[in-house]
Design a protein around this motif. Structure first.
Motif, PDB file in Angstrom:
ATOM      1  N   SER A 161     -42.093  31.698  57.763  1.00  0.00           N
ATOM      2  CA  SER A 161     -42.545  32.737  58.689  1.00  0.00           C
ATOM      3  C   SER A 161     -43.662  32.219  59.588  1.00  0.00           C
ATOM      4  CB  SER A 161     -43.020  33.972  57.919  1.00  0.00           C
ATOM      5  OG  SER A 161     -44.042  33.610  56.991  1.00  0.00           O
ATOM      6  N   TYR A 162     -44.571  31.426  59.026  1.00  0.00           N
ATOM      7  CA  TYR A 162     -45.660  30.872  59.827  1.00  0.00           C
ATOM      8  C   TYR A 162     -45.138  29.813  60.800  1.00  0.00           C
ATOM      9  CZ  TYR A 162     -48.664  33.166  56.388  1.00  0.00           C
ATOM     10  OH  TYR A 162     -49.285  34.089  55.582  1.00  0.00           O
ATOM     11  N   ALA A 163     -44.154  29.033  60.347  1.00  0.00           N
ATOM     12  CA  ALA A 163     -43.565  28.014  61.226  1.00  0.00           C
ATOM     13  C   ALA A 163     -42.828  28.675  62.391  1.00  0.00           C
ATOM     14  CB  ALA A 163     -42.609  27.131  60.429  1.00  0.00           C
ATOM     15  N   VAL A 164     -42.118  29.762  62.102  1.00  0.00           N
ATOM     16  CA  VAL A 164     -41.419  30.497  63.164  1.00  0.00           C
ATOM     17  C   VAL A 164     -42.421  31.064  64.160  1.00  0.00           C
ATOM     18  CG1 VAL A 164     -40.090  32.589  63.651  1.00  0.00           C
ATOM     19  CG2 VAL A 164     -39.356  31.051  61.830  1.00  0.00           C
ATOM     20  N   ALA A 165     -43.497  31.652  63.632  1.00  0.00           N
ATOM     21  CA  ALA A 165     -44.520  32.222  64.505  1.00  0.00           C
ATOM     22  C   ALA A 165     -45.150  31.152  65.391  1.00  0.00           C
ATOM     23  CB  ALA A 165     -45.603  32.903  63.663  1.00  0.00           C
ATOM     24  N   TYR A 166     -45.485  30.022  64.805  1.00  0.00           N
ATOM     25  CA  TYR A 166     -46.078  28.922  65.567  1.00  0.00           C
ATOM     26  C   TYR A 166     -45.135  28.419  66.650  1.00  0.00           C
ATOM     27  CZ  TYR A 166     -47.297  24.028  66.498  1.00  0.00           C
ATOM     28  OH  TYR A 166     -47.569  22.826  67.116  1.00  0.00           O
ATOM     29  N   SER A 167     -43.874  28.227  66.287  1.00  0.00           N
ATOM     30  CA  SER A 167     -42.889  27.731  67.241  1.00  0.00           C
ATOM     31  C   SER A 167     -42.723  28.686  68.416  1.00  0.00           C
ATOM     32  CB  SER A 167     -41.546  27.524  66.537  1.00  0.00           C
ATOM     33  OG  SER A 167     -40.567  27.082  67.442  1.00  0.00           O
ATOM     34  N   ALA A 168     -42.646  29.976  68.129  1.00  0.00           N
ATOM     35  CA  ALA A 168     -42.484  30.975  69.201  1.00  0.00           C
ATOM     36  C   ALA A 168     -43.714  31.043  70.080  1.00  0.00           C
ATOM     37  CB  ALA A 168     -42.185  32.342  68.587  1.00  0.00           C
ATOM     38  N   LEU A 169     -44.901  31.081  69.467  1.00  0.00           N
ATOM     39  CA  LEU A 169     -46.136  31.209  70.240  1.00  0.00           C
ATOM     40  C   LEU A 169     -46.368  30.010  71.154  1.00  0.00           C
ATOM     41  CD1 LEU A 169     -48.526  32.638  67.482  1.00  0.00           C
ATOM     42  CD2 LEU A 169     -47.657  33.859  69.490  1.00  0.00           C
ATOM     43  N   LEU A 170     -45.969  28.817  70.693  1.00  0.00           N
ATOM     44  CA  LEU A 170     -46.147  27.632  71.523  1.00  0.00           C
ATOM     45  C   LEU A 170     -45.054  27.521  72.585  1.00  0.00           C
ATOM     46  CD1 LEU A 170     -47.668  25.015  72.130  1.00  0.00           C
ATOM     47  CD2 LEU A 170     -46.218  23.855  70.457  1.00  0.00           C
ATOM     48  N   SER A 171     -43.805  27.654  72.183  1.00  0.00           N
ATOM     49  CA  SER A 171     -42.686  27.428  73.109  1.00  0.00           C
ATOM     50  C   SER A 171     -42.639  28.466  74.224  1.00  0.00           C
ATOM     51  CB  SER A 171     -41.360  27.436  72.339  1.00  0.00           C
ATOM     52  OG  SER A 171     -41.356  26.451  71.338  1.00  0.00           O
ATOM     53  N   VAL A 482     -43.616  40.416  58.780  1.00  0.00           N
ATOM     54  CA  VAL A 482     -44.178  41.255  59.847  1.00  0.00           C
ATOM     55  C   VAL A 482     -44.987  40.397  60.807  1.00  0.00           C
ATOM     56  CG1 VAL A 482     -45.773  43.143  60.376  1.00  0.00           C
ATOM     57  CG2 VAL A 482     -44.215  43.323  58.423  1.00  0.00           C
ATOM     58  N   PHE A 483     -45.752  39.466  60.261  1.00  0.00           N
ATOM     59  CA  PHE A 483     -46.532  38.558  61.105  1.00  0.00           C
ATOM     60  C   PHE A 483     -45.616  37.748  62.014  1.00  0.00           C
ATOM     61  CE2 PHE A 483     -48.150  34.169  61.586  1.00  0.00           C
ATOM     62  CZ  PHE A 483     -49.235  34.444  62.404  1.00  0.00           C
ATOM     63  N   ALA A 484     -44.547  37.202  61.452  1.00  0.00           N
ATOM     64  CA  ALA A 484     -43.628  36.380  62.243  1.00  0.00           C
ATOM     65  C   ALA A 484     -42.982  37.196  63.355  1.00  0.00           C
ATOM     66  CB  ALA A 484     -42.555  35.776  61.343  1.00  0.00           C
ATOM     67  N   TRP A 485     -42.480  38.381  63.025  1.00  0.00           N
ATOM     68  CA  TRP A 485     -41.837  39.208  64.046  1.00  0.00           C
ATOM     69  C   TRP A 485     -42.831  39.666  65.105  1.00  0.00           C
ATOM     70  CZ3 TRP A 485     -37.107  39.371  65.438  1.00  0.00           C
ATOM     71  CH2 TRP A 485     -36.083  39.125  64.529  1.00  0.00           C
ATOM     72  N   GLY A 486     -44.050  39.961  64.673  1.00  0.00           N
ATOM     73  CA  GLY A 486     -45.084  40.355  65.642  1.00  0.00           C
ATOM     74  C   GLY A 486     -45.386  39.234  66.621  1.00  0.00           C
ATOM     75  N   CYS A 487     -45.460  38.008  66.113  1.00  0.00           N
ATOM     76  CA  CYS A 487     -45.722  36.855  66.982  1.00  0.00           C
ATOM     77  C   CYS A 487     -44.552  36.597  67.928  1.00  0.00           C
ATOM     78  CB  CYS A 487     -46.011  35.613  66.138  1.00  0.00           C
ATOM     79  SG  CYS A 487     -47.614  35.651  65.310  1.00  0.00           S
ATOM     80  N   ILE A 488     -43.334  36.787  67.429  1.00  0.00           N
ATOM     81  CA  ILE A 488     -42.159  36.604  68.286  1.00  0.00           C
ATOM     82  C   ILE A 488     -42.182  37.603  69.434  1.00  0.00           C
ATOM     83  CG2 ILE A 488     -39.644  36.850  68.381  1.00  0.00           C
ATOM     84  CD1 ILE A 488     -39.589  35.709  65.506  1.00  0.00           C
ATOM     85  N   VAL A 489     -42.458  38.860  69.122  1.00  0.00           N
ATOM     86  CA  VAL A 489     -42.520  39.888  70.175  1.00  0.00           C
ATOM     87  C   VAL A 489     -43.627  39.559  71.171  1.00  0.00           C
ATOM     88  CG1 VAL A 489     -43.028  42.318  70.646  1.00  0.00           C
ATOM     89  CG2 VAL A 489     -41.523  41.697  68.734  1.00  0.00           C
TER      90      VAL A 489
END
Length: 655
Positions: A161-171, A482-489
């Motif tokens: 979940s943290y890796a997904v959040a990081y990837s989305a926030l950076l990309s 929830v953290f991951a989905w929030g970061c994706i949004v």
């Protein structure tokens, strides 16, 4: 509820397990459909003549402000297909109407071994322009998404979940999306992160044949990074990767897997190969490099830091940029875009873990040091000798903000992952309220021109609130999903609407004017030199997209010997010795005049007596006016074609 959670987890596991297959399928489908994020539909607006196949935009808005992409970089890439001396030459004679290094400046696709270090240009060599453009856009985005995810998995203890959040926030960060196709930013992030993963794998590898392959991969990624040739971002991002590398080395070094007598020769051998390759390229392009370094613009510039404090907080207002006018308050959306970093929360959480929790973690210490180091350059003026010693004198503080945001995001996620004793929720809540309020006031006071309506203030307030909630979820390890989905949004709202989804290149190649230019260029096998007269940027780059050698297309570096023929005294040398978009206008007689508009150092206006067309050896002219008034006994103009208000002339000169 439990069944829903299991289904969600199951889907996530399937996506993770087949992630590479999914990426390959998405990449292939995107290429087949000729999809890209290019803003080339802007050409139809500037030409003023509708293409036969429409503008090609499927979703979103083409961005005029990204002219470096659609009006310069993309036309230059397309010009390589139609070069008169063979497809994809290293030295093009289409650009500038003179021998031009197409590889080292703007990094165009070339059919030469050097292109091994430009993998995202391979699509141009393999496919027609539409799929080549798709390969370039989609390949880079998917590579950044995936390599960021893999580094996130490594850094954040395999927490998906943290890796997904990081990837989305950076990309999907605004700075990545607004600068996506220019200056090699994506390449720096892709290959810099790849180096870190390769190093970590090397430290954990026993078999030396695999270590040799990893070392060669390290050399290749290093070459890809080096050949971006954009120091204002390369140097500060290089520091980020250096501080991460220090942390990785401290974590992964194991005596039983490291043998000085064997590993040092492997590493040195890979570096030798890299050095030989880079040396060969530098030798081949040495004259170009020297010319660029000695231009009046951009030339060799020097900076000493400071003045970029406000931009460190710009992550909070990136959501506004896709939905507003691009220019405001003496700046624009591209210059204001940054990484979604939550700065300075990474520093605060990192200090808490280091001081209050007393964690002497090498990666944490290295990340904190790097963040403070780069932040100091953005905020405070440095002694000149220190700025030069660190090479940051080559970097505008506004550009270093990108690196601060990048390392701050990693620091925040890493510190939160290793934290075990977060402070009381009430205290954090109070601090959070003051932080959000203070940040909003600071941003509003610093750039009031951005907040022309209450809804814009409200939007930033919402982003700040949501960001603090997400950081709270992260730090207290509540619900990682929830953290991951929030970061994706959050990432989607900031970056997904920046570039359009565009199909094909028919907006260019079915345009009647482009077709007329192509026909005229083909009539003499692209031997005759062109100028675009009385028409400004970006239309000066129309002929090169058909392979027509054009004197006043965008000159990435000057043809000094050409302009000196018109400026025998050298009084205008600083005016044309630069990267320029050239507006050329004929007059009856007199002397040639060169002029830089005060507000645009990358523009050059040339007023040219018609008699000098012979001096420049011009054979064809694309113009929007009747040139008969400039005829004389020595210069005649033969009208070859007319499309709308545009005219194409052959130039006939006599002694």
């Amino acid at each position: 509820m439990e069944n829903s959670k299991k289904r969600s987890t199951g889907i996530g596991e399937i996506l993770y397990r087949f992630r590479y297959l999914i990426i390959v399928v998405v990449f292939a489908v995107s290429g087949f459909l000729e999809l890209s994020g290019s803003s080339i539909s802007m050409w139809e607006d500037f030409i003023g003549i509708q293409s036969q196949s429409g503008d090609g935009d499927l979703f979103g808005q083409a961005r005029m402000i990204r002219s470096d992409e659609w009006a310069v970089n993309t036309p230059m890439a397309f010009s390589q297909y139609f070069a008169k001396d063979g497809s994809f030459p290293y030295f093009s004679e289409t650009l500038r109407g003179a021998k031009t290094d197409a590889f080292i400046v703007y990094g165009q696709p070339v059919l030469s071994w050097e292109v091994i270090f430009r993998p995202f240009q391979w699509g141009y060599l393999l496919f027609a322009p539409a799929r080549g453009l798709s390969f370039f856009w989609c390949g880079r985005f998917l590579a950044l998404l995936m390599i960021s995810f893999e580094l996130g998995m490594y850094l954040f203890n395999r927490r998906k979940s943290y890796a997904v959040a990081y990837s989305a926030l950076l990309s999907l960060s605004p700075v990545v999306q607004w600068w996506f196709a220019i200056n090699g930013l994506v390449e720096m992030l892709v290959f810099g992160q790849a180096v870190l993963l390769i190093v970590s794998a090397y430290f954990n590898q026993r078999q030396y044949w695999k270590k040799i392959l990893l070392a060669l991969g390290l050399a290749w990624c290093g070459g890809c990074y080096i050949l971006v040739f954009y120091p204002p971002w390369q140097i500060p991002l290089g520091y980020v990767f250096l501080f991460l590398l220090i942390g990785i080395t401290a974590k992964e070094y194991k005596k039983d897997l490291w043998c000085w007598k064997k590993d040092i020769p492997v590493i040195l051998g890979a570096l030798l190969i890299l050095g030989i390759a880079m040396g060969a390229i530098v030798c081949k392009s040495w004259n170009t490099i020297q010319t660029v370094m000695n231009t009046a613009y951009p030339g060799t510039r020097s900076f000493a830091g400071g003045g970029a404090l406000r931009k460190l907080f710009n992550w909070a207002q990136g959501i506004l940029y896709p939905f507003m006018e691009p220019a405001f308050g003496g700046t624009n959306v591209c210059e204001e875009a940054s990484v979604i970093s939550f700065f300075p929360l990474g520093i605060l959480v990192g200090l808490w873990v280091l001081i209050k929790e007393k964690k002497r973690d090498a990666m944490l210490i290295s990340l904190l040091t790097g963040t403070v180091f780069l932040t100091a350059y953005c905020v405070l003026p440095w002694p000149e000798i220190l700025a030069k010693a660190t090479l940051l004198s080559n970097c505008q503080p506004d550009r270093v903000v990108l690196a601060v945001g990048f390392i701050s995001l990693i620091l925040l996620l890493y510190a939160s992952v290793i934290s075990e004793k977060a402070p009381g929720k009430a205290a954090v809540g109070i601090v959070g309220v003051f932080f959000a309020g203070g940040t909003m006031v600071f941003l509003y006071k610093s750039l009031p021109e951005l907040y022309v309506a209450k809804r814009q203030v409200a939007a930033v307030c919402v982003i700040l609130t949501v960001s603090l909630i997400l950081v709270g979820i992260l730090w207290y390890k509540w619900k990682s999903t929830v953290f991951a989905w929030g970061c994706i949004v959050l990432a989607v709202l900031n970056g997904a609407f920046v570039n359009p989804i565009h199909k094909g290149v028919d907006v260019i190649y079915t345009n009647p004017l482009v077709q007329a230019v192509a026909a005229e260029a083909d009539s003499d096998d692209k031997q005759g030199l062109w100028i675009v007269e009385n028409i400004g940027f970006p239309c000066i780059n129309i002929p090169i997209m058909t392979g027509a050698p054009t004197i006043n297309c965008t000159n990435t570096y000057p043809v000094l010997e050409r302009w000196k023929k018109l400026d025998s005294t050298g009084i205008y040398e600083d005016t044309y010795n630069r990267y320029v978009h050239i507006f050329m206008q004929l007059k009856e007689d007199g002397e040639t005049v060169f002029e830089n508009p005060q507000t645009a150092p990358d523009h050059l206006n040339i007023t040219l007596p018609a008699k000098e067309l012979k001096t420049l050896n011009v054979k064809h002219i694309l113009t929007n006016r009747d040139l008969s008034e400039f005829e004389s006994d020595n210069v005649k103009f033969k009208l070859k074609n007319q499309v709308g208000n545009y005219r194409i002339y052959d130039v006939i000169t006599r002694e």
